[in-house]
Design an enzyme around this catalytic site. Structure first.
Site, short mmCIF file in Angstrom:
data_model
loop_
_atom_site.label_atom_id
_atom_site.label_comp_id
_atom_site.label_asym_id
_atom_site.label_seq_id
_atom_site.Cartn_x
_atom_site.Cartn_y
_atom_site.Cartn_z
CE LYS A 111 -3.01 -2.37 -6.56
NZ LYS A 111 -2.73 -2.01 -5.16
CE LYS A 191 -9.13 -8.24 -6.43
NZ LYS A 191 -8.25 -7.78 -5.36
CE LYS A 194 -10.84 -1.55 -1.31
NZ LYS A 194 -10.33 -1.48 0.06
P1 TYM Z 1 -6.75 -5.04 0.33
O1 TYM Z 1 -7.18 -3.82 1.04
O2 TYM Z 1 -6.66 -4.96 -1.15
O3 TYM Z 1 -7.69 -6.25 0.68
C1 TYM Z 1 -8.01 -6.55 2.02
C2 TYM Z 1 -8.39 -8.02 2.14
O4 TYM Z 1 -9.53 -8.33 1.36
C3 TYM Z 1 -9.29 -9.45 0.53
N1 TYM Z 1 -10.05 -9.30 -0.72
C4 TYM Z 1 -10.89 -10.22 -1.21
N2 TYM Z 1 -11.29 -11.43 -0.75
C5 TYM Z 1 -12.19 -12.12 -1.48
N3 TYM Z 1 -12.71 -11.65 -2.66
C6 TYM Z 1 -12.35 -10.46 -3.16
N4 TYM Z 1 -12.87 -10.00 -4.29
C7 TYM Z 1 -11.40 -9.68 -2.42
N5 TYM Z 1 -10.83 -8.45 -2.62
C8 TYM Z 1 -10.01 -8.25 -1.57
C9 TYM Z 1 -7.78 -9.39 0.26
O5 TYM Z 1 -7.29 -10.64 -0.14
C10 TYM Z 1 -7.27 -8.94 1.61
O6 TYM Z 1 -7.13 -10.05 2.49
N6 TYM Z 1 -2.02 -6.39 0.34
C11 TYM Z 1 -3.16 -6.47 1.25
C12 TYM Z 1 -2.97 -5.57 2.44
C13 TYM Z 1 -1.80 -5.92 3.32
C14 TYM Z 1 -1.63 -7.12 4.05
C15 TYM Z 1 -0.40 -6.96 4.75
C16 TYM Z 1 -2.38 -8.28 4.18
C17 TYM Z 1 -0.72 -5.14 3.57
N7 TYM Z 1 0.11 -5.76 4.43
C18 TYM Z 1 0.09 -7.99 5.56
C19 TYM Z 1 -1.87 -9.30 5.01
C20 TYM Z 1 -0.67 -9.13 5.68
C21 TYM Z 1 -4.42 -6.17 0.47
O7 TYM Z 1 -4.53 -6.60 -0.61
O8 TYM Z 1 -5.36 -5.42 1.01
#
Ligand code: TYM
Length: 325
Positions: A111, A191, A194
């Site tokens: 990032k 990966k 968005k």
């Molecule tokens: P976010 O919004 O980026 O992603 C949400 C969830 O989707 C999974 N994910 C994927 N899984 C498989 N293939 C992909 N290409 C892919 N892209 C995204 C992410 O691994 C995630 O599980 N940091 C977290 C948000 C968060 C969180 C937490 C998660 C904040 N606090 C506490 C668990 C516990 C996140 O990346 O969200």
């Protein structure tokens, strides 16, 4: 019941990586765990965003969670900023987290490259807030995609450091991965995400979704129709695994390896199953969009019951820190 916590950012459209890597799996887990799911708006402000969009994005993310099948009868769903103790606990965790641990986080490094003009402290501190999200509820399990494993490891480290200095208060949570923990983007290399515009949104219309599947990169070594392919290195086949049953998977793999089917045939088989699963999700999302009062009620009730737990944990933490209370 064991406790599960997970979160999702309101950064725009939810894509099929989020869906199969996380949200669809969450729905299953509500059968056997005490689950809390959160729309993490404070995490989303670590990068620039259009101000006028945020409210809509938070609400839409909550709508998608419900449309995917999460039910307020079986789990708690709320918005992170509605439970202020998350950020309060994050401050305390800041005081036990070495900067070096945060600097080496892969997501922070990525990032920082993407947002060179705004490498703020929040971007680096992101995993500490994530640790607070999980530990404020003393959750033992965190269902996420593979990209978040490192953050959950950091969370374990934070719990360990806190417990060592202030006494045993937090569990060391473990990751639970879904059947599809890493979906690549339509370019077949990075990966699915968005921010990289490399995604298939789960609310996209049928024609748009098919166009993205149709043009998605497959096994790059399979150049001509008559070349045999290797499903093991094909992103379309990975997505197939998340949406298709064993028979279809078998047929696609055999057809690919022997070149008896082309990539387009394989994609048609995939898309049929994908659309069959996602069309009802889209219909439910449309209904919920027209019923936003209900969605707000779910979020308020989720925040209310999570606040009760979060307040108790903070009280315990303040006592452990030796503060005047
Ligand atoms: P976010 O919004 O980026 O992603 C949400 C969830 O989707 C999974 N994910 C994927 N899984 C498989 N293939 C992909 N290409 C892919 N892209 C995204 C992410 O691994 C995630 O599980 N940091 C977290 C948000 C968060 C969180 C937490 C998660 C904040 N606090 C506490 C668990 C516990 C996140 O990346 O969200």
């Amino acid at each position: 019941m064991e406790k599960v916590f997970s979160g999702i950012q309101p950064t725009g459209e939810i894509h099929i990586g989020n869906y199969v890597g996380a949200v669809r799996h969450w729905v299953k887990l509500t059968e056997t765990y005490d689950c809390i799911f959160c729309v993490v708006d404070y995490h989303a402000i670590t990068v620039e965003y259009p101000l006028e969009e945020m409210r809509k994005r938070v609400l839409e993310t909550a709508i998608v969670l419900l449309a995917c099948g999460l039910s307020p009868e079986k789990c708690k769903i709320f918005v992170q900023s509605h439970v202020q103790e998350h950020t309060e606990l994050a401050w305390i965790f800041n005081c036990v987290t070495p900067i070096g641990d945060l600097e080496r986080m892969t997501q922070f490094k990525d990032k920082s490259k993407q947002h060179r003009a705004n490498i703020n402290i929040g971007l680096m501190d992101y995993p500490v807030l994530q640790a607070a999200d999980i530990l404020i509820y003393k959750a033992g399990f965190v269902p996420v995609g593979e990209d978040q494993v490192q953050h959950v490891e950091l969370c374990r480290e934070v719990a360990r450091k806190f417990n060592y200095r202030f006494g045993e208060h937090f569990p060391e949570p473990r990751v639970i991965l879904s059947v599809a923990p890493r979906i690549l983007g339509v370019d077949g290399t990075g990966k699915m995400s968005k921010t990289m515009q490399n995604y298939i949104g789960i609310l996209e219309d049928e024609a748009t979704m098919w166009e993205k599947v149709r043009t998605a990169v497959t096994d790059v070594n399979r150049v001509r129709r008559k070349d045999t392919g290797n499903p093991d290195i094909c992103n379309i086949y990975t997505i197939h695994r998340a949406f298709s049953g064993d028979d279809v998977l078998d047929e696609a793999a055999k057809g690919c390896r022997s070149a008896s089917i082309g990539c387009i045939d394989c994609k048609k088989m995939l898309f049929k199953n994908m659309w069959e699963e996602l069309a009802p999700v889209q219909n439910r999302a449309k209904d919920l969009l027209a019923n936003q009062d209900y969605v707000m009620d779910v979020l308020r009730e989720g925040a209310r019951s999570c606040s009760t737990i979060a307040k108790q944990t903070m009280q315990e933490v303040r006592e452990a820190l030796g503060l005047l209370i």
